[in-house]
Scaffold this active site. Structure first.
Site, PDB file in Angstrom:
ATOM      1  N   CYS A   1       0.811  -1.214   0.000  1.00  0.00           N
ATOM      2  CA  CYS A   1       0.000   0.000   0.000  1.00  0.00           C
ATOM      3  C   CYS A   1       0.847   1.269   0.000  1.00  0.00           C
ATOM      4  O   CYS A   1       0.545   2.232  -0.719  1.00  0.00           O
ATOM      5  CB  CYS A   1      -0.942   0.002   1.195  1.00  0.00           C
TER       6      CYS A   1
ATOM      7  N   HIS B   1      -2.886   6.305   4.649  1.00  0.00           N
ATOM      8  CA  HIS B   1      -1.449   6.464   4.859  1.00  0.00           C
ATOM      9  C   HIS B   1      -1.014   7.839   4.365  1.00  0.00           C
ATOM     10  O   HIS B   1      -1.512   8.345   3.344  1.00  0.00           O
ATOM     11  CB  HIS B   1      -0.654   5.410   4.085  1.00  0.00           C
TER      12      HIS B   1
END
Length: 353
Positions: free
Chosen positions: A132, A245
């Protein structure tokens, strides 16, 4: 696009699997052509698919010859056991774990960056989904790399607890309640308390002093860019955020490029949304990224310490673009290539839209 493709989602009871099913429903795939799979203990339970529900079936008993695509997100050990079986049965496997990412014979794909490697992919193939944190960084850097070449990347990540699965989210919630009740938090999923804290290690430590999470960004960036000369120095940090994130990305280009030109490239890049901060408002994991498809870029500026250095702030939903959406986009690209005589560029635009 052919919305009648038969699809199996492996790990349907997990956080990423649930988002995969949600995205498939959003994109018009029919519930009678989607099968939800998980372990025997989850078999028979229901999982949402748009406005309806699917009954989870037992992975161990499933016949993969009945599907065109198998989207795996159930952990590396499950993928290592079942992904080759699914491929041998004729399904195209898109795997979200690290089980196959570093195999030279298996494509590692972010559609906005290297969809060209999907050309010629057919039944029985395995395709790997990157980590990710790598995905959102390379989506933002790819147009710049194509234009001026990226020589070196220095990145610090601020990664949400959903990257550690449901257990990570539950631990943050429970520890937060404990802290607010003036109780000592219990530690289970993470090595140290995560509530109101920042943990400077994700995954196991390697012999070179870097964590495996940090080295993933090195290995994967070089493979996706098809350029082992791109140097990457990463520090991966876990922060008490549920979804999304964030990354502070500092990079140096091989050729001179102005900030104005970088901005134009990013504005035109599929899957990227540039956000010009004002009044102290900038893209963040909570206010912009969570639940959204794009990779958001802000704080774009010249690095005053290097003549060809540029700094930017990058945020994205790690469960969505960083996992589930990227896998579905890969599948969409394959379907669009098959149905439009290999028009890869259009497939990228459509899948990112």
């Amino acid at each position: 696009m052919n919305k009648l493709a038969n699809i199996a989602v492996v790990g349907a009871s997990g956080a990423v699997g649930e988002v995969m099913l949600s995205i498939l429903a959003e994109r018009g795939y029919r519930e009678d052509h989607v099968t939800a799979l998980a372990s025997e203990r989850s078999a028979g339970t229901e999982v949402e698919f748009g406005n309806t529900e699917l009954t989870i079936e037992d992975l161990a008993a499933f016949d993969f010859s009945t599907v065109d695509y198998a989207l795996f997100s159930a952990g590396g050990s499950v993928s290592k056991e079942y992904a080759p079986k699914a491929a041998a049965a004729g399904a195209i496997v898109i795997d979200n774990t690290s089980a196959f990412r570093y195999d030279d014979d298996i494509p590692l794909v972010v559609p906005e960056v290297n969809a060209h490697v999907l050309a010629g992919i057919g039944s029985g193939a395995i395709i790997a989904n990157p980590n990710c944190s790598t995905i959102q960084m390379v989506v933002a850097l790819a147009p710049i790399h194509r234009a001026a070449g990226v020589a070196r990347i220095n990145v610090a990540t601020y990664q949400s607890v959903s990257g550690a699965g449901r257990g990570g989210m539950l631990e943050l919630a429970e520890q937060t309640m404990a802290r607010l009740s003036f109780k000592e938090p219990e530690v289970s999923k993470f090595a140290q308390p995560i509530a109101f804290n920042v943990l400077p290690q994700i995954d196991e430590m390697m012999d070179n002093g870097y964590s495996r999470e940090e080295m993933k960004m090195v290995w994967e960036t070089q493979k996706i860019f098809e350029d082992p000369g791109v140097l990457v120095n990463a520090t991966a940090v876990r922060v008490p955020v549920f979804f999304g994130h964030s990354e502070a990305v500092h990079f140096e280009t091989r050729e001179d490029i102005s900030i104005a030109d970088v901005r134009k490239l990013l504005d035109a890049a599929p899957g990227v949304q540039v956000f010009d901060g004002q009044d102290m408002i900038h893209p963040t994991a909570v206010t912009h990224a969570a639940g959204k498809d794009p990779v958001f870029v802000g704080r774009l500026r010249r690095d005053i310490s290097h003549p060809r250095g540029i700094s930017m702030w990058v945020v994205a939903d790690n469960v969505r673009k960083g996992a589930a959406l990227n896998a579905v986009q890969i599948m969409d690209c394959l379907e669009q290539n098959r149905n439009s005589s290999g028009n890869t560029e259009q497939a990228i635009v459509n899948s990112a839209g």
